[in-house]
Design a protein around this motif. Structure first.
Motif, PDB file in Angstrom:
ATOM      1  N   PHE A   1       0.839  -1.200   0.000  1.00  0.00           N
ATOM      2  CA  PHE A   1       0.000   0.000   0.000  1.00  0.00           C
ATOM      3  C   PHE A   1       0.877   1.254   0.000  1.00  0.00           C
ATOM      4  CE2 PHE A   1      -2.725   3.180   2.201  1.00  0.00           C
ATOM      5  CZ  PHE A   1      -3.740   3.232   1.257  1.00  0.00           C
ATOM      6  N   ALA A   2       1.966   1.206   0.776  1.00  0.00           N
ATOM      7  CA  ALA A   2       2.895   2.335   0.786  1.00  0.00           C
ATOM      8  C   ALA A   2       3.547   2.513  -0.580  1.00  0.00           C
ATOM      9  CB  ALA A   2       3.959   2.125   1.859  1.00  0.00           C
ATOM     10  N   THR A   3       3.819   1.407  -1.266  1.00  0.00           N
ATOM     11  CA  THR A   3       4.402   1.488  -2.605  1.00  0.00           C
ATOM     12  C   THR A   3       3.489   2.256  -3.549  1.00  0.00           C
ATOM     13  OG1 THR A   3       5.558  -0.624  -2.311  1.00  0.00           O
ATOM     14  CG2 THR A   3       5.247   0.149  -4.564  1.00  0.00           C
ATOM     15  N   SER A   4       2.194   1.963  -3.487  1.00  0.00           N
ATOM     16  CA  SER A   4       1.247   2.610  -4.399  1.00  0.00           C
ATOM     17  C   SER A   4       1.089   4.097  -4.120  1.00  0.00           C
ATOM     18  CB  SER A   4      -0.121   1.922  -4.307  1.00  0.00           C
ATOM     19  OG  SER A   4      -0.722   2.160  -3.044  1.00  0.00           O
ATOM     20  N   LEU A   5       1.490   4.552  -2.923  1.00  0.00           N
ATOM     21  CA  LEU A   5       1.356   5.970  -2.558  1.00  0.00           C
ATOM     22  C   LEU A   5       2.630   6.768  -2.802  1.00  0.00           C
ATOM     23  CD1 LEU A   5      -0.633   5.708   0.814  1.00  0.00           C
ATOM     24  CD2 LEU A   5      -1.519   6.216  -1.469  1.00  0.00           C
ATOM     25  N   THR A   6       3.649   6.140  -3.367  1.00  0.00           N
ATOM     26  CA  THR A   6       4.918   6.837  -3.593  1.00  0.00           C
ATOM     27  C   THR A   6       4.710   8.116  -4.405  1.00  0.00           C
ATOM     28  OG1 THR A   6       6.117   4.738  -3.586  1.00  0.00           O
ATOM     29  CG2 THR A   6       7.231   6.635  -4.558  1.00  0.00           C
ATOM     30  N   GLY A   7       5.169   9.230  -3.849  1.00  0.00           N
ATOM     31  CA  GLY A   7       5.102  10.507  -4.557  1.00  0.00           C
ATOM     32  C   GLY A   7       3.738  11.152  -4.593  1.00  0.00           C
ATOM     33  N   ALA A   8       2.733  10.536  -3.974  1.00  0.00           N
ATOM     34  CA  ALA A   8       1.374  11.079  -4.054  1.00  0.00           C
ATOM     35  C   ALA A   8       1.250  12.413  -3.333  1.00  0.00           C
ATOM     36  CB  ALA A   8       0.378  10.079  -3.473  1.00  0.00           C
ATOM     37  N   ALA A   9       2.002  12.593  -2.246  1.00  0.00           N
ATOM     38  CA  ALA A   9       1.900  13.833  -1.471  1.00  0.00           C
ATOM     39  C   ALA A   9       2.817  14.925  -1.996  1.00  0.00           C
ATOM     40  CB  ALA A   9       2.215  13.556  -0.003  1.00  0.00           C
ATOM     41  N   GLY A  10       3.730  14.588  -2.896  1.00  0.00           N
ATOM     42  CA  GLY A  10       4.630  15.583  -3.466  1.00  0.00           C
ATOM     43  C   GLY A  10       5.594  16.180  -2.469  1.00  0.00           C
ATOM     44  N   LEU A  11       6.036  15.384  -1.486  1.00  0.00           N
ATOM     45  CA  LEU A  11       6.919  15.893  -0.436  1.00  0.00           C
ATOM     46  C   LEU A  11       8.397  15.679  -0.752  1.00  0.00           C
ATOM     47  CD1 LEU A  11       4.947  14.611   2.701  1.00  0.00           C
ATOM     48  CD2 LEU A  11       4.871  16.886   1.645  1.00  0.00           C
ATOM     49  N   GLY A  12       8.690  15.071  -1.873  1.00  0.00           N
ATOM     50  CA  GLY A  12      10.077  14.766  -2.189  1.00  0.00           C
ATOM     51  C   GLY A  12      10.491  13.427  -1.599  1.00  0.00           C
ATOM     52  N   TYR A  13      11.768  13.087  -1.755  1.00  0.00           N
ATOM     53  CA  TYR A  13      12.310  11.821  -1.256  1.00  0.00           C
ATOM     54  C   TYR A  13      11.524  10.626  -1.809  1.00  0.00           C
ATOM     55  CZ  TYR A  13      14.377  15.043   2.108  1.00  0.00           C
ATOM     56  OH  TYR A  13      15.049  16.087   2.686  1.00  0.00           O
TER      57      TYR A  13
END
Length: 607
Positions: A107-119
């Motif tokens: 689930f964390a994988t699918s959220l990668t970059g969704a928040a646009g926080l970098g890293y």
């Protein structure tokens, strides 16, 4: 006696093995076995969405490739970490926890970059490690639970089908990946692809809530009363479904209950008590992992390099590849129970190796189109997939129950490290030369290790089909109970020196049990009183041959013990006496085996 050291008598293993196949067994298969679908889904989806990760998140090719190694490292770490805890705290607790860890990671994988926080890459890498960490734990917990809950007569085919379901996940991933990536925006398709795994895991987790703890594990960890309750509950469900009483289980075993096994004892058991089984396990697991990962992880690269296939359509070539891998264990699995492990395991390993040589040579000569090459790999891995699944089965069923999960984890970790790291690097460098001959040399290496593994099993492997797990490898608690009883009678082994399995058992399948020219060389005192006393020595030889070499037909057993030296009628009399005394039991159509109590007495045969 102190809690956890009491010697108990039990028939629970025999009661579990004599159960008919019912819906309850399907519940176990669906709730535990389907996890390999998730593993196949993860690995294949990752390969299919690599280009989209580059476009959507700006990852470099090196970063995308590196994330695969991170997933593998997580799986290796998880197998070792959760494997030890599975043996210590139980199968059910751990297969619930490990699936939960997987769900968090994917689930964390699918959220990668969704928040646009970098890293983004750091997040993605950690998420992939967590996903692999959960999947690695599943290998130990699930294979242990499946083997301990399935009846002995079908354990082989069920284990192969379940391990082969990995490719059902790969087939699903190849199909859905192509659909998602061609019909959805690039930033959304790969997220839904990974999210599919999380949704499937939720359904599997709900099913697992109804799966009981392994009665065999409970029995050896000081929880005999709970083991009895669980077994009675299973039996009541089965009786209700078949609408008739279950036959009585007569074979009984003694064991000394204990809490846990330390790492030193695990190492001594694997490498001192059972060194030949360790060689077999390492050979099978290492060979299949090398060939599989080397071919599968570089398959797309090979197609694009030598055949100019569009990377976007590589997934289409994986569909028949995955289908062949899934059908192999499913269709060949029954033969592992009926024809036997010592026929099917060497046969599938050696045949897949020989076919790899043939297809590799045709490829190097430029005689194969991309369609014919794909068809060739489908045929090869139809057999190789069954061989790979049999590797997990062999490791799971040939070591004592108290260390089963840890042994599975250990061999899985070594095999995955070899296959998942060395294999792809080796073949990737060969493909980079863009020379068919060099790649053919790589295929020869893969074929050689498969053939070598088959030969190792032919000479050192055991005939474990349709035998109880306790008959194949006596639990450490059984051996300790035997030592404790003998010590109380003043004739047991010295403290700190556990009894080793009978050295005569090693390689028992090829052993001669011939007494000297028509009479038994064993003392008559070993036999019963009365009319059967005269053939007591021959009866003991038959029991040993069956315990150490596995079930056999009448003619096979006669040849194994060379009964022609015994004199007229003595083989027939000894066999009848063994059946009458329940030291020998029928193990299928026209086949005979040693009773579990006799296998325990003789140390189960084979080191």
């Amino acid at each position: 006696m102190a809690a956890g050291t009491e010697v108990v008598q039990t028939r629970i293993p025999a009661r579990m093995d004599r159960l008919p196949w019912v819906r309850w067994h399907w519940l176990i298969v669906m709730s535990l076995g389907t996890v390999w679908v998730l593993d196949g889904l993860e690995v294949t989806i990752k390969g299919a969405v690599g280009a989209q990760l580059t476009q959507s998140l700006g990852f470099s090719t090196v970063q995308v490739a590196g994330s695969a190694s991170i997933y593998i490292f997580g799986a290796i770490s998880g197998a070792l970490f959760w494997g030890y805890l599975t043996d210590k705290f139980g199968r059910k607790k751990l297969f619930l926890i490990t699936l939960g860890v997987y769900m968090v990671g994917v689930f964390a994988t699918s959220l990668t970059g969704a928040a646009g926080l970098g890293y983004e890459y750091l997040w993605f890498a950690v998420a992939r490690f967590i996903t692999g960490f959960g999947i690695g734990g599943e290998y130990a917990a699930i294979n242990s639970a499946i083997d301990e809950l399935m009846p002995a007569r079908v354990r082989g085919r069920i284990s192969l089908a379940i391990n082969g379901s990995y490719w059902l996940g790969a087939l699903l991933a190849a199909s859905l990946g192509y659909l998602y990536l061609t019909s959805l925006p690039s930033d959304l398709g790969w997220r839904i692809a990974f999210g599919t795994g999380a949704l499937l895991a939720i359904g599997i987790l709900l099913l697992r809530l109804f799966v009981p703890e392994s009665p065999r594990w409970l029995l050896t960890h000081g929880r005999a009363e709970e083991a009895e309750r669980v077994t009675r509950g299973i039996e009541s469900q089965v009786e209700e479904e078949v609408d008739e009483p279950l036959p009585e289980a007569t074979e009984e075993m003694s064991l000394r209950q204990r809490e846990a096994v330390g790492f030193v004892e695990i190492a001594k058991t694997v490498f001192v008590l059972y060194p030949k089984r360790a060689v077999v396990g390492f050979s099978l697991m290492g060979a299949q992992a090398f060939l599989y990962n080397a071919i599968f992880f570089t398959y797309g690269l090979m197609l694009t390099t030598f055949y100019g296939i569009d990377p976007a359509t590589v997934g289409l070539y994986l569909i028949p590849f995955a289908a062949g891998n899934f059908l192999g264990p499913l269709l060949l699995g029954p033969l592992f129970d009926n024809w036997g492990r010592r026929v099917m395991i060497p046969g599938t390993f050696i045949l897949s190796g020989l076919l790899t040589v043939l297809v590799g040579w045709l490829f190097s000569a430029g005689l194969l189109t991309v369609v014919l090459l794909t068809a060739g790999w489908v045929v090869i891995f139809f057999f190789a997939s069954a061989a790979a699944s049999a590797g997990y089965l062999t490791v799971s069923e040939t070591f004592p129950m108290e260390i089963r999960a840890m042994v599975i984890a250990f061999f899985y970790a070594i095999a995955t490290a070899i296959g998942g790291i060395l294999g792809p690097i080796f073949f990737g460098n060969l493909i980079a030369t863009e020379t068919r001959t060099n790649l053919f040399y790589g295929y020869l290496v893969g074929a050689t290790v498969m053939i070598a593994a088959g030969i190792v099993h032919y000479f050192l492997g055991l005939a474990t089909e349709k035998r109880s797990l306790e008959g194949i490898a006596a639990p450490l608690s059984v051996q300790e109970a035997r030592e404790q009883e003998e010590a109380q009678r003043g004739r047991g082994p010295a403290a700190g020196h556990p009894a080793r399995p009978d050295a005569a058992g090693a390689g028992a399948a090829g052993r001669s049990y011939r007494p000297s020219h028509g009479y038994s060389g064993l003392p008559m005192a070993m036999g019963p009183e009365g009319p059967d006393r005269e053939i007591a020595g021959e009866l003991e030889i038959l029991v040993r041959a069956l315990a150490e070499g596995g079930p056999a037909t009448r003619s096979e057993l006669s040849r194994r013990v060379r009964s022609r030296y015994w004199g007229p009628g003595r083989f027939r009399q000894a066999l009848r006496a063994g059946l009458a005394e329940h030291r020998i039991v029928r193990a299928g159509r026209a086949r005979f085996g040693a009773a579990t109590s006799e296998q325990e007495r003789l140390g189960t045969g084979g080191r």
